[in-house]
Design a protein around this motif. Sequence first.
Motif, short mmCIF file in Angstrom:
data_model
loop_
_atom_site.label_atom_id
_atom_site.label_comp_id
_atom_site.label_asym_id
_atom_site.label_seq_id
_atom_site.Cartn_x
_atom_site.Cartn_y
_atom_site.Cartn_z
N GLY A 178 -11.12 1.57 -2.22
CA GLY A 178 -9.93 1.65 -1.37
C GLY A 178 -9.70 3.01 -0.77
N GLY A 179 -10.68 3.90 -0.89
CA GLY A 179 -10.54 5.24 -0.34
C GLY A 179 -10.98 5.31 1.11
N GLY A 180 -10.71 6.46 1.72
CA GLY A 180 -11.10 6.73 3.10
C GLY A 180 -11.23 8.22 3.30
N THR A 181 -11.73 8.63 4.44
CA THR A 181 -11.93 10.06 4.69
C THR A 181 -10.63 10.84 4.53
N MET A 182 -9.53 10.28 5.05
CA MET A 182 -8.24 10.97 4.99
C MET A 182 -7.36 10.47 3.84
N PHE A 183 -7.85 9.51 3.07
CA PHE A 183 -7.09 9.07 1.88
C PHE A 183 -8.06 8.78 0.74
N PRO A 184 -8.78 9.81 0.28
CA PRO A 184 -9.78 9.62 -0.78
C PRO A 184 -9.17 9.12 -2.09
N GLN A 185 -7.86 9.29 -2.27
CA GLN A 185 -7.21 8.81 -3.49
C GLN A 185 -6.75 7.36 -3.38
N GLY A 186 -6.99 6.75 -2.23
CA GLY A 186 -6.65 5.34 -2.08
C GLY A 186 -5.72 5.06 -0.92
N ALA A 187 -5.91 3.87 -0.32
CA ALA A 187 -5.13 3.49 0.84
C ALA A 187 -3.67 3.20 0.49
N ASP A 188 -3.41 2.72 -0.72
CA ASP A 188 -2.04 2.37 -1.09
C ASP A 188 -1.09 3.56 -0.98
N ALA A 189 -1.50 4.69 -1.51
CA ALA A 189 -0.64 5.88 -1.45
C ALA A 189 -0.43 6.34 -0.01
N TYR A 190 -1.48 6.26 0.78
CA TYR A 190 -1.39 6.63 2.19
C TYR A 190 -0.42 5.71 2.94
N ILE A 191 -0.52 4.40 2.68
CA ILE A 191 0.38 3.44 3.33
C ILE A 191 1.82 3.66 2.88
N ASP A 192 2.02 4.00 1.62
CA ASP A 192 3.37 4.31 1.14
C ASP A 192 3.97 5.48 1.91
N GLU A 193 3.14 6.46 2.21
CA GLU A 193 3.62 7.60 2.99
C GLU A 193 4.03 7.15 4.40
N LEU A 194 3.21 6.33 5.02
CA LEU A 194 3.54 5.82 6.35
C LEU A 194 4.81 4.98 6.32
N ALA A 195 4.98 4.21 5.24
CA ALA A 195 6.13 3.32 5.13
C ALA A 195 7.44 4.08 4.96
N SER A 196 7.37 5.36 4.64
CA SER A 196 8.60 6.16 4.56
C SER A 196 9.18 6.42 5.95
N VAL A 197 8.37 6.21 6.99
CA VAL A 197 8.81 6.42 8.37
C VAL A 197 8.78 5.12 9.18
N ILE A 198 7.76 4.32 8.94
CA ILE A 198 7.54 3.09 9.71
C ILE A 198 8.02 1.89 8.90
N PRO A 199 8.79 0.95 9.51
CA PRO A 199 9.32 -0.20 8.75
C PRO A 199 8.25 -1.26 8.49
N ILE A 200 7.32 -0.91 7.61
CA ILE A 200 6.19 -1.80 7.31
C ILE A 200 6.61 -2.95 6.41
N LYS A 201 7.57 -2.72 5.53
CA LYS A 201 7.87 -3.69 4.48
C LYS A 201 8.74 -4.86 4.92
N ASP A 202 9.52 -4.72 5.99
CA ASP A 202 10.54 -5.74 6.30
C ASP A 202 10.11 -6.75 7.34
N GLY A 203 8.83 -6.76 7.75
CA GLY A 203 8.36 -7.73 8.73
C GLY A 203 8.47 -7.26 10.17
N SER A 204 9.02 -6.06 10.40
CA SER A 204 9.10 -5.53 11.77
C SER A 204 7.71 -5.22 12.31
N VAL A 205 6.83 -4.76 11.42
CA VAL A 205 5.44 -4.48 11.78
C VAL A 205 4.57 -5.61 11.23
N ARG A 206 3.89 -6.28 12.12
CA ARG A 206 3.03 -7.39 11.70
C ARG A 206 1.59 -7.21 12.18
N THR A 207 1.40 -6.73 13.43
CA THR A 207 0.05 -6.55 13.96
C THR A 207 -0.26 -5.06 14.10
#
Length: 620
Positions: A178-207
Amino acid sequence: MGSKNNPPRSRSSLSLILVVGLCCFFYLLGAWQKSGFGKGDSIAMEITKQAQCTDVVTDLDFKPHHNTVKIPERLADPKPVSFKPCDVKLKDYTPCQEQDRAMKFPRENMIYRERHCPPENEKLRCLVPAPKGYMTPFPWPKSRDYVHYANAPFKSLTVEKAGQNWVQFQGSVFKFPGGGTMFPQGADAYIDELASVIPIKDGSVRTALDTGCGVASWGAYMLKRNVLTMSFAPRDNHEAQVQFALERGVPAIIAVLGSILLPYPPRAFDMAQCSRCLIPWTANEGTYLMEVDRVLRPGGYWVLSGPPINWKTYYKTWNRTRADLKAEQKRIEDIAESLCWEKKYEKGDTAIFRKKINDRSCDRSTPVNTCKRKDSDDVWYKEIETCVTPFPKVSNEEEVAGGKLKKFPERLFALPPSVSKGLVSGVDAETYQEDVKLWKKRVGRYKRINSLIGSTRYRNVMDMNAGLGGFAAALESPKSWVMNVVPTITKKTLSVVYERGLIGIYHDWCEGFSTYPRTYDFIHANGVFSMYQHSCKIEDILLEMDRILRPEGIVIIRDEVDVLNDVRKIANGMRWDTKLMDHEDGPLVPEKILYAVKQYWVAGDDANNQSSSADSSEEE
């Protein structure tokens, strides 16, 4: 005595006359029906006879077991056209992204990495084999983390990206941590960081769109948040990255930001991201950022993770000067401003921009060149221009340009803005709702015939003629995803597909699809062969379907009975088990349904030697 016998003779004569009269009447009635005026039951009998709906083959076996299943020989069946297997070296053949052909094109603007399809006389007319030892992919969600080595035997990324946790080789499988060049510790932590700004969890972002996706770990872990990500990457020295993505059960295509438009409609994605994707965003006066803007929905988000963000920390590692990197970031931010994007976040290696919901609040410091395309959905092989796609008109500052969308999953069946605004020719609210009901009914029938549809057995699904996305919407489940393909020769409805929270692509089925072999479990084709019967050969489309279909994958084809008879003749010579069935509404409907299962076979099977070439079969 004689007078006593006269009455019986009269009754006998009367009976004879009555019988003769009735015979004449029924003879004339039969002649009248055959003349073409009284067709009723004769039509049903003829259609049923042509369809052979109750006497084709034995029931299809949809369960994977890696045994070749023979189709029983039937004297009544047409002799199949038979195709040889291709050479084993073509097991990963991608018709429009082959390296030898690519190297003949300019490297400028990545032209050589774009689609370059073979001419008619160079098309392969053989069956692309699976590699020896090929196995059915792991079911989702295990497939997200593990891939059989035999299915994609490429170890180079395990060495090149060893320190970034892209992929590891363990015995007979690849493991994806689940790692990547900019998230070697895993995509989950990286997505959590994005979700602090982007409304990923409530269905506003789907595509979402992932440009330069690697092995698509970001898209894989976005699926946990119910976000469908369209990932793309070129076929380059990062061997098989898109193939790995699809083996994992994650949507992806072979593509590159180069000289032509991406095969998506305007305002398709709720967010897009570049995680060290190495795309030169400031090149060509910001043309590539303008293309991301074209496909980004008003109010959508763009994430840039990697150079030049955090240049103060990495300028020595990147072997670049502080001044150069500072100027590059300033230029990106200037282009973003001209696109009506606002920077919302910058911390560590990540910056997040948001596109404004309309142009009324857009404060551009300098005027921009606005695109003047007549048809904004006409993107197939169209050159990228250095221009800004205009926002749709709004009546006030709070209105979302192009229409506000419901949150997912409500948006899946809500009336799409393109339909409510009358932007799709021939489609209104009533016809849209009829389409929704129709595909719920049809998919329900499919599931009754094959109970594995809707399960993790068929993870990667393709609809070759998606229309309004009704098939994918009816099939929607975390267990599978659908690549909705809208053919370039039909009505451009892909905007509706995206407005429903689904993903897809424009494509011409006379050419090869931008994917590796064996990347789909289930292919659905509604009216495709009737649509293309005057454009290209049926066998070419079927061979392409076979190339991208996994061993023991399934196909459902809906079409006119005469067309399906031709399709079935070819399919039976491609090692598909087939069964022709009536339409859901009965035998009077001329449209029929062909169900098929691709047999399991691999390069080097003894059965391969029994096949004859397509050319020799056609001559016979």
